[in-house]
Design a protein around this motif. Sequence first.
Motif, PDB file in Angstrom:
ATOM      1  N   VAL A  64       0.835  -1.207   0.000  1.00  0.00           N
ATOM      2  CA  VAL A  64       0.000   0.000   0.000  1.00  0.00           C
ATOM      3  C   VAL A  64       0.869   1.257   0.000  1.00  0.00           C
ATOM      4  O   VAL A  64       0.640   2.187  -0.784  1.00  0.00           O
ATOM      5  CB  VAL A  64      -0.943   0.001   1.219  1.00  0.00           C
ATOM      6  CG1 VAL A  64      -1.629   1.370   1.365  1.00  0.00           C
ATOM      7  CG2 VAL A  64      -1.975  -1.100   1.090  1.00  0.00           C
ATOM      8  N   GLN A  67       2.913   1.579  -3.434  1.00  0.00           N
ATOM      9  CA  GLN A  67       2.054   1.906  -4.573  1.00  0.00           C
ATOM     10  C   GLN A  67       1.486   3.317  -4.454  1.00  0.00           C
ATOM     11  O   GLN A  67       1.450   4.079  -5.430  1.00  0.00           O
ATOM     12  CB  GLN A  67       0.917   0.900  -4.668  1.00  0.00           C
ATOM     13  CG  GLN A  67      -0.066   1.166  -5.812  1.00  0.00           C
ATOM     14  CD  GLN A  67       0.563   1.009  -7.166  1.00  0.00           C
ATOM     15  OE1 GLN A  67       0.908  -0.076  -7.582  1.00  0.00           O
ATOM     16  NE2 GLN A  67       0.737   2.117  -7.877  1.00  0.00           N
ATOM     17  N   ALA A  68       1.045   3.686  -3.257  1.00  0.00           N
ATOM     18  CA  ALA A  68       0.456   5.015  -3.058  1.00  0.00           C
ATOM     19  C   ALA A  68       1.482   6.119  -3.242  1.00  0.00           C
ATOM     20  O   ALA A  68       1.212   7.136  -3.895  1.00  0.00           O
ATOM     21  CB  ALA A  68      -0.172   5.093  -1.664  1.00  0.00           C
ATOM     22  N   THR A  69       2.689   5.938  -2.694  1.00  0.00           N
ATOM     23  CA  THR A  69       3.693   6.998  -2.783  1.00  0.00           C
ATOM     24  C   THR A  69       4.221   7.185  -4.193  1.00  0.00           C
ATOM     25  O   THR A  69       4.412   8.318  -4.646  1.00  0.00           O
ATOM     26  CB  THR A  69       4.859   6.704  -1.819  1.00  0.00           C
ATOM     27  OG1 THR A  69       5.334   5.362  -2.049  1.00  0.00           O
ATOM     28  CG2 THR A  69       4.434   6.857  -0.376  1.00  0.00           C
ATOM     29  N   SER A  71       2.650   6.560  -6.941  1.00  0.00           N
ATOM     30  CA  SER A  71       1.581   7.177  -7.727  1.00  0.00           C
ATOM     31  C   SER A  71       1.412   8.648  -7.369  1.00  0.00           C
ATOM     32  O   SER A  71       1.217   9.501  -8.251  1.00  0.00           O
ATOM     33  CB  SER A  71       0.265   6.426  -7.504  1.00  0.00           C
ATOM     34  OG  SER A  71       0.369   5.081  -7.912  1.00  0.00           O
ATOM     35  N   LEU A  72       1.476   8.967  -6.081  1.00  0.00           N
ATOM     36  CA  LEU A  72       1.344  10.362  -5.653  1.00  0.00           C
ATOM     37  C   LEU A  72       2.490  11.218  -6.167  1.00  0.00           C
ATOM     38  O   LEU A  72       2.286  12.372  -6.570  1.00  0.00           O
ATOM     39  CB  LEU A  72       1.289  10.438  -4.124  1.00  0.00           C
ATOM     40  CG  LEU A  72      -0.078  10.214  -3.471  1.00  0.00           C
ATOM     41  CD1 LEU A  72       0.060  10.172  -1.958  1.00  0.00           C
ATOM     42  CD2 LEU A  72      -1.056  11.306  -3.889  1.00  0.00           C
ATOM     43  N   ILE A  99      -5.793   6.209  -7.704  1.00  0.00           N
ATOM     44  CA  ILE A  99      -4.722   5.679  -6.857  1.00  0.00           C
ATOM     45  C   ILE A  99      -5.256   4.569  -5.947  1.00  0.00           C
ATOM     46  O   ILE A  99      -4.601   3.537  -5.753  1.00  0.00           O
ATOM     47  CB  ILE A  99      -4.088   6.816  -6.029  1.00  0.00           C
ATOM     48  CG1 ILE A  99      -3.348   7.779  -6.959  1.00  0.00           C
ATOM     49  CG2 ILE A  99      -3.122   6.252  -4.988  1.00  0.00           C
ATOM     50  CD1 ILE A  99      -2.801   9.017  -6.268  1.00  0.00           C
ATOM     51  N   ALA A 100      -6.451   4.765  -5.398  1.00  0.00           N
ATOM     52  CA  ALA A 100      -7.049   3.719  -4.546  1.00  0.00           C
ATOM     53  C   ALA A 100      -7.279   2.434  -5.340  1.00  0.00           C
ATOM     54  O   ALA A 100      -7.064   1.320  -4.829  1.00  0.00           O
ATOM     55  CB  ALA A 100      -8.360   4.225  -3.953  1.00  0.00           C
ATOM     56  N   VAL A 103      -3.904   0.750  -5.821  1.00  0.00           N
ATOM     57  CA  VAL A 103      -3.469   0.137  -4.565  1.00  0.00           C
ATOM     58  C   VAL A 103      -4.231  -1.162  -4.317  1.00  0.00           C
ATOM     59  O   VAL A 103      -3.648  -2.192  -3.941  1.00  0.00           O
ATOM     60  CB  VAL A 103      -3.670   1.120  -3.396  1.00  0.00           C
ATOM     61  CG1 VAL A 103      -3.476   0.403  -2.062  1.00  0.00           C
ATOM     62  CG2 VAL A 103      -2.712   2.294  -3.510  1.00  0.00           C
TER      63      VAL A 103
END
Length: 401
Positions: A64, A67-69, A71-72, A99-100, A103
Motif C-alpha cells: 500500500v 504503490q500510493a507513494t 503514484s502520488l 490511486i485507490a 493500490v
Amino acid sequence: MHTPTLLIIAALLTGLVTAVLYAVWSFNRNIPGLRLWMLSFLTGSVFGVSLLVRERLHEVVAVVVSQATVSLAAYFCLMASRAYMGRRPFSHVYAVVAIATLVALSVFFTVVHPHQGMRFVFAGLGAGICYLLAAATLAQGGLRRVPARYLFALVAGLHGLFLLLRPALFQLGVAGAPGEAAGAGLVAQLSQFVVLEAIVAVVLLAFGALILANEYITTELRHLAEVDPLTSVFNRRAFLTLLDKAISSAQRTQSALPVMVIDLDHFKKINDTRGHRAGDDVLRHFVMLALRCLRKEDVMGRLGGEEFAIFLPNAGDGGALAVAERLRALVQAQPLLATDACPIPLTVSVGVTLCADGDSADSALQRADEAMYLAKERGRNRVETLAKPAAAHAVHAATES
C-alpha cells in the motif's frame, strides 16, 4: 553495487533534492508548480524509505505504501507541470479514486492472487501515465524560446515510458534465462538497473525543475524591465527597441510599417478634478479599448504620462488610418464608468506616419508625434497624418495636454 546500497543512495538523493526545492520555494513562493514539485520529490523520498524498510513491514502495508507513494509522486509532478503552464488542475477526486484502485489491485495480486507480473504492471501504470501527461503538458512554447520545458518534458516522458515498459523488460529477462538460478540472477540485475534509472531520473527531473524555476524568474525580471506596471503595455525603452527591429525588418522585406502616437486629450484636467486614481483608471481603460482595435502582431507602448505609441506591421497607410479612426471613435463612444461619480468622458488625438527609408525609431516617433500635435492644434479628438519628415510644430509648448 548491490540493490540495497542503490536504494540508500536513491533515498538520500531524493531527500536532498526535496530540501533544495523547499529552500528555493521558501524564497520564491510565487513560482507556479514549485511547491508541487517539492511535494513530488518528498513523496518519492517516502517511497525510497519504504523500500529500504520493506522487510520490516507487513506485506500489505508495504504494498500500500509503495504503490500510493509512487503514484502520488507522479501525480504531484503532473499537477506541478499544469500549474507551471497556467492550466487548471484536475479534480483530486479522480486522482484519489485512480490511486485507490491501483493500490487495491496491487494488494489483490500480492495477497489474494499472487502474480508478480501483474504487480509490476500496476506498480508503474499510474505513474507512467502521469509522467507522460506531464511531458505533453510542458512540451509547448517552442524549443528555441523555452528549452528548459522541453528538457524536463524529455526526461519525464522517457521516465514514464520506462515505467510502462518495465514489466515487459522483466518478463523478457525471465523468459530468456536458461534456468531458474540464471533467471533469479537476471532479475536481480534488472532490479539494479531499475534503481539506477530511478536515480538518473531523480537527478534530471530535479535539474529540470530548478531550470524551470530560473526560467520563470528570468521571465518575470524581463517583464518588469520591459512592461509599464500601470497599463501592462511595453514601456518606452522596450517599445523603441522593438520598433527599431520592426523598422529593420520592414526595410529588408520592403513592407509598410505605420507608426501612430496617441495622446489623451485634457488628461491633466482629469487628474486635477477627479484625482490621480481616476487618472490611472482612465489610462487602463484607454489601453483596454486600444487593444480591442489591434491585431496580435501589433505592438503598443506607453511613451510616458498619457502618451502612447503603436506600430502595425504590414498594415499599410490606409489600414493604419482605419485603425486610428476606429480607435478614436471607440474611445469617444465609451467613457470610463466611474464607481463613485459620473462617467468620465475621454477623447484622443492621434498622429500617424509611415516609416520611410533611413528612419530610426526616434525619427519615426518624432514624425508621428508631430502629426499628433497637429491633431491637437486642429481641435483634438481627430486623426492626422504626416507622410514625410516635417519641421517641428511650434505648438509643442503651447498646446496643453
